[in-house]
Design a protein around this motif. Sequence first.
Motif, PDB file in Angstrom:
ATOM      1  N   ILE A 282       1.048  -1.341   0.357  1.00  0.00           N
ATOM      2  CA  ILE A 282      -0.315   0.051  -0.016  1.00  0.00           C
ATOM      3  C   ILE A 282       1.275   1.013   0.321  1.00  0.00           C
ATOM      4  CG2 ILE A 282      -1.765   1.676   1.198  1.00  0.00           C
ATOM      5  CD1 ILE A 282      -1.948  -1.631   2.159  1.00  0.00           C
ATOM      6  N   ILE A 283       0.830   2.248  -0.834  1.00  0.00           N
ATOM      7  CA  ILE A 283       1.496   3.316  -0.537  1.00  0.00           C
ATOM      8  C   ILE A 283       0.480   5.277  -1.510  1.00  0.00           C
ATOM      9  CG2 ILE A 283       3.039   4.465  -2.373  1.00  0.00           C
ATOM     10  CD1 ILE A 283       3.980   1.988  -4.023  1.00  0.00           C
ATOM     11  N   ALA A 284       0.329   5.605   0.104  1.00  0.00           N
ATOM     12  CA  ALA A 284      -0.360   6.132  -0.379  1.00  0.00           C
ATOM     13  C   ALA A 284       0.855   7.823  -1.157  1.00  0.00           C
ATOM     14  CB  ALA A 284      -0.516   6.960   1.449  1.00  0.00           C
ATOM     15  N   THR A 285      -0.127   8.577  -1.438  1.00  0.00           N
ATOM     16  CA  THR A 285       1.175   9.162  -2.134  1.00  0.00           C
ATOM     17  C   THR A 285       0.536  10.640  -2.499  1.00  0.00           C
ATOM     18  OG1 THR A 285      -0.145   9.747  -4.396  1.00  0.00           O
ATOM     19  CG2 THR A 285       1.265   8.001  -4.448  1.00  0.00           C
ATOM     20  N   GLY A 286       1.348  11.803  -2.278  1.00  0.00           N
ATOM     21  CA  GLY A 286       1.337  13.115  -2.069  1.00  0.00           C
ATOM     22  C   GLY A 286       1.941  14.163  -1.055  1.00  0.00           C
ATOM     23  N   ASP A 287       2.295  15.035  -1.793  1.00  0.00           N
ATOM     24  CA  ASP A 287       3.212  16.293  -0.484  1.00  0.00           C
ATOM     25  C   ASP A 287       2.057  16.317   0.212  1.00  0.00           C
ATOM     26  OD1 ASP A 287       5.071  15.876  -2.746  1.00  0.00           O
ATOM     27  OD2 ASP A 287       4.404  17.811  -3.809  1.00  0.00           O
ATOM     28  N   GLU A 288       0.882  16.129  -0.194  1.00  0.00           N
ATOM     29  CA  GLU A 288       0.082  16.512   1.427  1.00  0.00           C
ATOM     30  C   GLU A 288       0.871  15.873   2.825  1.00  0.00           C
ATOM     31  OE1 GLU A 288      -0.877  15.406  -1.183  1.00  0.00           O
ATOM     32  OE2 GLU A 288      -3.051  14.623  -0.824  1.00  0.00           O
ATOM     33  N   LEU A 289       1.209  14.949   2.670  1.00  0.00           N
ATOM     34  CA  LEU A 289       0.757  13.955   3.762  1.00  0.00           C
ATOM     35  C   LEU A 289       1.795  13.608   4.582  1.00  0.00           C
ATOM     36  CD1 LEU A 289      -0.916  10.939   1.122  1.00  0.00           C
ATOM     37  CD2 LEU A 289      -1.613  12.920   2.859  1.00  0.00           C
ATOM     38  N   VAL A 290       1.879  13.546   5.820  1.00  0.00           N
ATOM     39  CA  VAL A 290       2.727  13.005   6.738  1.00  0.00           C
ATOM     40  C   VAL A 290       2.722  11.678   7.337  1.00  0.00           C
ATOM     41  CG1 VAL A 290       3.573  15.470   6.859  1.00  0.00           C
ATOM     42  CG2 VAL A 290       2.304  14.790   8.471  1.00  0.00           C
ATOM     43  N   SER A 291       3.364  11.336   8.423  1.00  0.00           N
ATOM     44  CA  SER A 291       2.532   9.940   8.877  1.00  0.00           C
ATOM     45  C   SER A 291       2.500  10.506  10.351  1.00  0.00           C
ATOM     46  CB  SER A 291       3.786   8.672   9.439  1.00  0.00           C
ATOM     47  OG  SER A 291       4.367   8.348   7.380  1.00  0.00           O
ATOM     48  N   VAL A 292       1.222   9.446  10.749  1.00  0.00           N
ATOM     49  CA  VAL A 292       0.411   9.415  11.870  1.00  0.00           C
ATOM     50  C   VAL A 292       1.670   9.835  13.078  1.00  0.00           C
ATOM     51  CG1 VAL A 292       0.134   7.338  11.856  1.00  0.00           C
ATOM     52  CG2 VAL A 292      -0.827   8.633  13.373  1.00  0.00           C
ATOM     53  N   GLY A 293       1.348  10.490  13.519  1.00  0.00           N
ATOM     54  CA  GLY A 293       2.723  10.777  14.781  1.00  0.00           C
ATOM     55  C   GLY A 293       3.348  11.677  14.915  1.00  0.00           C
ATOM     56  N   GLU A 294       3.352  12.464  13.664  1.00  0.00           N
ATOM     57  CA  GLU A 294       4.533  13.367  12.766  1.00  0.00           C
ATOM     58  C   GLU A 294       3.481  14.691  12.551  1.00  0.00           C
ATOM     59  OE1 GLU A 294       5.937  12.802   8.942  1.00  0.00           O
ATOM     60  OE2 GLU A 294       7.215  11.079   9.555  1.00  0.00           O
ATOM     61  N   THR A 295       4.497  15.783  12.897  1.00  0.00           N
ATOM     62  CA  THR A 295       4.006  17.312  12.678  1.00  0.00           C
ATOM     63  C   THR A 295       3.559  17.605  11.715  1.00  0.00           C
ATOM     64  OG1 THR A 295       4.871  17.387  14.664  1.00  0.00           O
ATOM     65  CG2 THR A 295       4.284  20.023  13.493  1.00  0.00           C
ATOM     66  N   PRO A 296       2.626  17.926  10.786  1.00  0.00           N
ATOM     67  CA  PRO A 296       2.410  18.529   9.632  1.00  0.00           C
ATOM     68  C   PRO A 296       2.888  19.472   9.435  1.00  0.00           C
ATOM     69  CG  PRO A 296      -0.144  17.859  10.698  1.00  0.00           C
ATOM     70  CD  PRO A 296       1.030  17.596  11.724  1.00  0.00           C
ATOM     71  N   ARG A 297       2.952  20.804   9.121  1.00  0.00           N
ATOM     72  CA  ARG A 297       2.988  21.568   8.016  1.00  0.00           C
ATOM     73  C   ARG A 297       1.694  22.355   7.909  1.00  0.00           C
ATOM     74  NH1 ARG A 297       6.322  21.030   3.156  1.00  0.00           N
ATOM     75  NH2 ARG A 297       4.348  21.379   2.189  1.00  0.00           N
ATOM     76  N   ASP A 298       1.076  23.898   7.872  1.00  0.00           N
ATOM     77  CA  ASP A 298      -0.381  24.383   7.626  1.00  0.00           C
ATOM     78  C   ASP A 298      -0.900  24.302   6.510  1.00  0.00           C
ATOM     79  OD1 ASP A 298       0.361  25.890   6.903  1.00  0.00           O
ATOM     80  OD2 ASP A 298       0.305  27.674   7.473  1.00  0.00           O
ATOM     81  N   ASP A 299      -0.072  23.385   5.619  1.00  0.00           N
ATOM     82  CA  ASP A 299      -1.258  23.120   4.643  1.00  0.00           C
ATOM     83  C   ASP A 299      -0.824  21.179   3.957  1.00  0.00           C
ATOM     84  OD1 ASP A 299       1.533  22.910   3.967  1.00  0.00           O
ATOM     85  OD2 ASP A 299       1.820  24.732   1.981  1.00  0.00           O
TER      86      ASP A 299
END
Lengths: 390, 390
Positions: free
Chosen positions: A174-191
Motif C-alpha cells: 500500500i502506497i499513499a501518495t501526495g506532498d500534503e501527507l505526513v505519517s501519523v505521529g509526525e507534525t504536519p505543516r499548516d498545508d
Amino acid sequence: MISVAEALEAVLALGAPLDIEEVDLAEADGRILAQDVQANRDQPPFAASAMDGYAVPSTDIKPGDTFKVIGEAAAGHRFDRSVSAGEAVRIFTGAPLPDGAHRVVIQEDTTREGDVITLTDPLDSGHHIRPAGGDFKRGDKMESPRLLSPADIALLASMNIARVPVRRRPVVAIIATGDELVSVGETPRDDQIIASNSLGLAAMFRRAGAETRVLPIAKDTVSSLEMALTLSEGADLLVTIGGASVGDYDIVAEVASGVGLEREFYKVAMRPGKPLMAGRIGDRAMVGLPGNPVSSMVCGEIFILPLLSKFLGMPSGPRARIEMPLQGALSKNGPREHYMRGVITNGAVSVARRQDSSLLTVLAQANALVVRPPHAPACDSGDVVEVIPL
Amino acid sequence: MISVAEALEAVLALGAPLDIEEVDLAEADGRILAQDVQANRDQPPFAASAMDGYAVPSTDIKPGDTFKVIGEAAAGHRFDRSVSAGEAVRIFTGAPLPDGAHRVVIQEDTTREGDVITLTDPLDSGHHIRPAGGDFKRGDKMESPRLLSPADIALLASMNIARVPVRRRPVVAIIATGDELVSVGETPRDDQIIASNSLGLAAMFRRAGAETRVLPIAKDTVSSLEMALTLSEGADLLVTIGGASVGDYDIVAEVASGVGLEREFYKVAMRPGKPLMAGRIGDRAMVGLPGNPVSSMVCGEIFILPLLSKFLGMPSGPRARIEMPLQGALSKNGPREHYMRGVITNGAVSVARRQDSSLLTVLAQANALVVRPPHAPACDSGDVVEVIPL
C-alpha cells in the motif's frame, strides 16, 4: 468512464487463486481451505455411551429388571469383555460401548445395591448410544474452498487433520501518495494532513485475509514514486492512494507506465471513487484508489475485497446486497452509481445527511452502504433500497 | 441446577476490565479503545477545495465572467498570497483555499486562454469548499469503549493519534482433560479420540480479542491435573474441558479445590451444557466446560464470550438475540433451556434434525442457535423463535 460492474470485472481479471500452503491446524482459523480434506477415521470411532449409566445387553427391558454389574467403562478405558444376559457394565459418557451391550440405561433410572442394579419406573425410552461414525466416517470430506471457522477447526481436529492445505495469503503493498501527507505521529505543516487511508485500508485487507505492507508515503515526484514502486516488488497486489490528479497531470500513471504498467481502465461512473484506476505491472495487480479518505475506503470495500477473495480461491463477485426499507427520503441520483454511507437500525437503513467523500467521522459511524443506481429516481421513506452491510 | 441467566451472572462476576495498554495505531484494529481520545487538530485543518477548478473571490458570479489566473494551489502546496476581485487561483482537490477566495468553480465550467478564464453556461451552483474542521475539530472525541474498525483506524490516523489506549488482551489458558484424548496428529488407541474442543475454543476466544494458551492435555489423574493447573498460572481465565464426571467423581473439581478453587456453581439447566462449573482460583477466573464437543463450543458462545467482553471493558450481558420465523416444527421443550443448532436462510431459521451434543459436523454447518426456554410449548413452522446468530 466505465460502469462499476465493468470496472469490477476488470479488477477481478487481474487476480487468480494463489498457491496452496500447509499450516498447523492451530493456525488455520480464518484461513481458506484450499483442497478437500478427508477424515482419517470414524467419529466416534466406536459405538459410545451418550450418558452416564449402565450398559445392558437387551433393548427389551422394563422397570423391576435386575442386572449384575460386572465392570466399568469410562472414556478412554474400554471394558474389554462382553456383556451377557443379566449383566450390566457401569458406563460413562463417551465410553466405548462394551461388546454385547445394546442399550444404556441412565443412572437416574436405576437403584443399586452392591453389584446389582434394579431398573426403576418410569424408564427413559432412549437407547443413549452414539453409533460408530455417527458424526462422520473415514473418508468423509470437508469441501473446499471454505473460510474456516472455530467450529471447523474443532471438526478438523476430530478428523485428525493436523496440517491444513490453505491458500497463501495475498501480499498487498500500500502506497499513499501526495506532498500534503505526513505519517501519523509526525507534525504536519499548516498545508498538510495525516495519511489516514493507508492504515485503514491495511486493516480492512488484513481482516479479509491479506498480509499487508504499508510502504513509506510517496511524494509527488517521479523519484519518490519510482522508489515506492520498487519497494512494492514481490507483492501480489499494489494499491496506490491518490496521485491521479496532481496539478494537471496523473503522476502515478506516468511513473507506473515507466515501469511497465498496462492500464485496464481509468475512471469509473461511481460516487465516491470516480478516479479509480487498475492494471498490471509485471506479475503484480495494481489498483489506484482515489485520494479522498472515504472514496478510498469505499473503493476498497467494492473492488479490493472481491479481488482478495479471488486471490484466496473463494467465489468472487460483487459484494452481496440486501434489500431494506429506507428511513427518510432521498433525492434523485445523478449519472454515477452512488454508494451512500448509512446506518442500519431495526431493519431499516437511514442515509447520513453529509455525504462528502472527505468525512471519515461519517464513515466511522456507518455500518452500511446504500447503493443508488445511475439516474435512480427520488425515494420516499419506506421505499426498498439495496444495501451493502459493512 | 441454576438457570442460564443466573449462571451467566455468576460467570460475569468473575471478571473485571483489565489494564489499559498503548499500542501503535497500525496494530489497533480489532482492539477495544479503553479511554476517550481527542483529535489533536481540525480536519481539514484549513478550508480546502473539494474539486479541481479555480478559486475565485466572489460567490456572486455568472456565466461570461472572466478572471485572471494569478497562481496555483495544490494539495500540500498552499498559494500564499490573497486573491482579489477579478483574480482566480488554479486549485486542485484538497488544496488549501487561498485567502480572499470564497468559491471554487469546477474546471468543467470554465474555458481558459492564456492566463484568463471565462465562466461557461450553465454554471454549477456548488461552492465546492470543505470548511476547516468540517470533519472534526481539535478536541472532538472518539468515545470509549469501542471495538475499533478499519474506518476507525483511518479516522484515528487523521486525528493524529499515533498511540492508542486499548484494553490488554485477556489471557485464556485452555486445558482439555480426559484419558480418552490425544492431540491432533497423534495416533489414538482404539478407545481414544482426538482433542478437538481446545483448538476450536482457542480460535473462538482469539476472534473475541483474547490471547490463548492451549496447555497439554491433562490425564484423569491428580498429578496430571495439578501440573496443568500450575501451567495456567498468570492467565486471567482458566477454561477446562471435561473431567466433571470421570467415573463416579469430579476429578477437576477435586484437584482445583486442592489448589484453592472457590466454586460459584456447578450444573446449569441448559441443553447442551448441563455440567458447567465456574469459580475462582486466586486471581484467575475459572470456567469448567462440559466435555462433549458441541456442549463446550455452545457454552463458550453463551458464557465465555460475554466474560471476555467484560475483561475488555465492553458492555457485557447475554448474547444478543433476534426474532425470526421458524422453518419446520419443533416439539415441546423439557425443563432445560435448549440451544439448538440451526441454519438461517432467507430470513427464517431451521433447526438441524440431529441435536446430539457430540455432532461437530452439525455445529460446523450451523450459523445460529435457536433458544428454546424451559418448558416451551411445541412450535409450528412460521412461529417466531429467538435466535443467536453465530
